[in-house]
Scaffold this motif. Sequence first.
Motif, short mmCIF file in Angstrom:
data_model
loop_
_atom_site.label_atom_id
_atom_site.label_comp_id
_atom_site.label_asym_id
_atom_site.label_seq_id
_atom_site.Cartn_x
_atom_site.Cartn_y
_atom_site.Cartn_z
N ALA A 164 7.98 -89.05 -11.89
CA ALA A 164 9.40 -88.94 -11.60
C ALA A 164 9.97 -87.62 -12.08
CB ALA A 164 10.16 -90.09 -12.26
N ASP A 165 10.81 -87.02 -11.28
CA ASP A 165 11.57 -85.85 -11.69
C ASP A 165 12.95 -85.94 -11.05
OD1 ASP A 165 9.38 -84.62 -9.44
OD2 ASP A 165 11.51 -84.39 -9.00
N VAL A 166 13.89 -85.15 -11.58
CA VAL A 166 15.28 -85.24 -11.12
C VAL A 166 15.42 -84.91 -9.64
CG1 VAL A 166 17.60 -84.29 -11.42
CG2 VAL A 166 16.20 -84.85 -13.42
N PRO A 167 14.83 -83.84 -9.12
CA PRO A 167 14.99 -83.54 -7.69
C PRO A 167 14.51 -84.67 -6.78
CG PRO A 167 14.14 -81.62 -8.84
CD PRO A 167 14.09 -82.76 -9.81
N THR A 168 13.38 -85.31 -7.17
CA THR A 168 12.88 -86.43 -6.35
C THR A 168 13.85 -87.60 -6.38
OG1 THR A 168 10.60 -85.79 -6.83
CG2 THR A 168 10.95 -88.00 -6.01
N ALA A 169 14.37 -87.92 -7.55
CA ALA A 169 15.32 -89.03 -7.66
C ALA A 169 16.58 -88.75 -6.86
CB ALA A 169 15.67 -89.27 -9.13
N VAL A 170 17.07 -87.48 -6.93
CA VAL A 170 18.27 -87.11 -6.18
C VAL A 170 18.03 -87.22 -4.68
CG1 VAL A 170 19.82 -85.19 -5.62
CG2 VAL A 170 19.21 -85.65 -8.00
N GLU A 171 16.88 -86.75 -4.23
CA GLU A 171 16.56 -86.79 -2.81
C GLU A 171 16.42 -88.23 -2.32
OE1 GLU A 171 16.80 -84.66 -0.67
OE2 GLU A 171 15.62 -85.27 1.06
N ALA A 172 15.78 -89.08 -3.12
CA ALA A 172 15.64 -90.48 -2.75
C ALA A 172 17.01 -91.15 -2.62
CB ALA A 172 14.79 -91.22 -3.78
N THR A 173 17.91 -90.85 -3.56
CA THR A 173 19.26 -91.41 -3.50
C THR A 173 20.00 -90.91 -2.27
OG1 THR A 173 19.32 -91.52 -5.92
CG2 THR A 173 21.42 -91.68 -4.77
N ARG A 174 19.85 -89.62 -1.96
CA ARG A 174 20.50 -89.05 -0.77
C ARG A 174 20.03 -89.73 0.50
NH1 ARG A 174 19.91 -85.62 3.27
NH2 ARG A 174 17.71 -85.27 2.82
N LEU A 175 18.77 -90.12 0.52
CA LEU A 175 18.20 -90.77 1.71
C LEU A 175 18.52 -92.26 1.78
CD1 LEU A 175 14.71 -89.00 1.77
CD2 LEU A 175 16.62 -88.64 3.36
N GLY A 176 19.23 -92.77 0.76
CA GLY A 176 19.69 -94.15 0.84
C GLY A 176 19.03 -95.12 -0.11
N ALA A 177 18.21 -94.65 -1.06
CA ALA A 177 17.58 -95.56 -2.01
C ALA A 177 18.62 -96.26 -2.86
CB ALA A 177 16.60 -94.80 -2.91
N TYR A 178 18.43 -97.54 -3.10
CA TYR A 178 19.36 -98.30 -3.93
C TYR A 178 19.19 -97.97 -5.41
CZ TYR A 178 21.82 -102.32 -5.95
OH TYR A 178 22.68 -103.12 -6.67
N ASP A 179 17.92 -97.76 -5.85
CA ASP A 179 17.65 -97.45 -7.25
C ASP A 179 16.32 -96.70 -7.33
OD1 ASP A 179 18.37 -99.48 -10.22
OD2 ASP A 179 18.01 -97.33 -9.98
N PHE A 180 16.07 -96.09 -8.49
CA PHE A 180 14.89 -95.27 -8.68
C PHE A 180 14.28 -95.60 -10.04
CE2 PHE A 180 12.47 -91.51 -9.78
CZ PHE A 180 11.93 -91.09 -8.58
N PHE A 181 12.94 -95.84 -10.07
CA PHE A 181 12.27 -96.24 -11.32
C PHE A 181 11.03 -95.37 -11.54
CE2 PHE A 181 14.27 -100.01 -9.52
CZ PHE A 181 15.07 -100.43 -10.57
N GLU A 182 10.74 -95.15 -12.80
CA GLU A 182 9.54 -94.39 -13.17
C GLU A 182 8.48 -95.35 -13.69
OE1 GLU A 182 10.28 -91.45 -16.10
OE2 GLU A 182 8.22 -90.65 -16.10
N LYS A 183 7.22 -95.12 -13.29
CA LYS A 183 6.11 -95.89 -13.83
C LYS A 183 5.80 -95.41 -15.24
CE LYS A 183 3.86 -96.44 -9.29
NZ LYS A 183 2.66 -96.12 -8.49
N PRO A 184 5.35 -96.29 -16.14
CA PRO A 184 5.20 -97.74 -15.95
C PRO A 184 6.57 -98.43 -15.86
CG PRO A 184 4.81 -97.16 -18.24
CD PRO A 184 4.96 -95.86 -17.49
N LEU A 185 6.65 -99.43 -15.02
CA LEU A 185 7.91 -100.08 -14.72
C LEU A 185 8.38 -100.97 -15.87
CD1 LEU A 185 7.15 -101.14 -11.04
CD2 LEU A 185 8.43 -99.14 -11.82
N GLN A 186 9.69 -100.99 -16.08
CA GLN A 186 10.29 -101.92 -17.03
C GLN A 186 10.67 -103.19 -16.25
OE1 GLN A 186 13.45 -100.20 -19.45
NE2 GLN A 186 12.55 -98.15 -19.21
N ARG A 187 9.91 -104.24 -16.51
CA ARG A 187 10.00 -105.46 -15.71
C ARG A 187 11.43 -105.97 -15.57
NH1 ARG A 187 10.21 -110.81 -16.85
NH2 ARG A 187 9.13 -112.27 -15.45
#
Length: 464
Positions: free
Chosen positions: A91-114
């Motif tokens: 995960a990095d900030v540009p990827t998270a921003v781009e995912a949000t711009r494309l309509g992602a509801y939320d963004f998580f980094e592995k390992p996931l917090q259940r």
Amino acid sequence: MAKSDDKAQGSVLVVDDEAAIRESLRMILEYEGYAVEEAENGAAALARVADRAPDAVVLDVKMPEMDGLAVLTAFAERGYEMPVLVISGHADVPTAVEATRLGAYDFFEKPLQRDRVLLSLRNAIQAYRLQAENRNLRGEPDELVGSAPAMRRLRETVDRAAPTPATVLITGESGTGKELVARALHVGSPRAGKPLVQVNCAAIPEELIESELFGHEKGSFTGAVRKQTGKFVSAHGGTIFLDEVGDMSARTQAKVLRVLQSGEVEPVGSEKQVRVDVRVIAATNRDLEKEIEAGRFRQDLFYRLNVLPVRTPPLRERLEDVPVLVDYFVRRYSQLNNYRPRPFEDAAVAYLQALPWPGNVRELKNLVERLLILAPGDSISRDDVIAIAGGARPDDLGGAVFAVQTLREFRDTAEKMFILRKLEENDWNVTQTAQAIDTPRSNLYKKLDQYEIRREDHDKGSES
């Protein structure tokens, strides 16, 4: 082993190229009551969603050939609206921003917090379903209000019909609450946690209704700039409410019959059929048996729809419910609009009970709101009703008697309105009224019982 639950929390598509990640997410989600499907890459994900859109998608960013951002872009281009939760091992900030711009509801980094993933997923699905219900069913009261015999019978029928999977046909005049009955049937069914999708068959142009019901592929006709999911597919697992079903064209009737028979829909422009699991509730204010005789409605479709018939009674058959309906609409309108509730005087309510109500409960609701806005005093008086009701009078028989369907209903309605008028003229004195209309008092009492005219309600009005 899946966690015990009364109903599934929703359907989730897990998209990740690592089998171990998919298996781990499947175990977590199934334990929480979700139905889970898997896709090992972007192309497989698009194929899965094309068959049936899930309630949510959990999507990995880093995948070969077609990464998660490309899948998000494809979802948007094809008109899919389900929430997408994006996960990434780098995960990095540009990827998270781009995912949000494309309509992602939320963004998580592995390992996931259940717990965080489960909370976000639950919120996403709840918001998605709420938005869908707000788009497809709106504007009616929240309850089946009233205690008249006709309403008690209606509630008993709904209570018996709701838990079953049977198709229901709701008949009744405009304004009697057919949409409200459809909602009650859905809420009382095992499908309550799934979508309730409404289609007003009379409001959609004939050339578009097939696309609305069954969906279409991008480019399948002029103006089809993106893929559209049909209402039957959107209602998968839940209920579809076909309002004003008597207004469908013969071509559309044939296609709906095919869905009822096979459980499969074929989107416009597609050669592939999609299997759906929906409960069908239909409604109409038309006499479908007369429509069949006139050749405007298919008899085989009528038999498919009329498995459990439900009739919504007109307001003139339950005038004793007018006081409780008035009180309900006053409270509801005041709460929704931050108005100070103002009571209706007894004489005003008695006057309302004597009106013909050709528009039924919807007409009463609109009049109550109009009176709350326009009446000047601290309470609503009989004079306010007379001034604001648009000239309607208790002796205005035309709207009532010519709204009925049979000679018997015409006779009963006219007789009831005549008795109500004569009671009002004689200050609700039964003896004087019986003498005035030249009938034995015992016979008049029988008529009061027959038409459910309760003297005490009107006596309150005459004392004001």
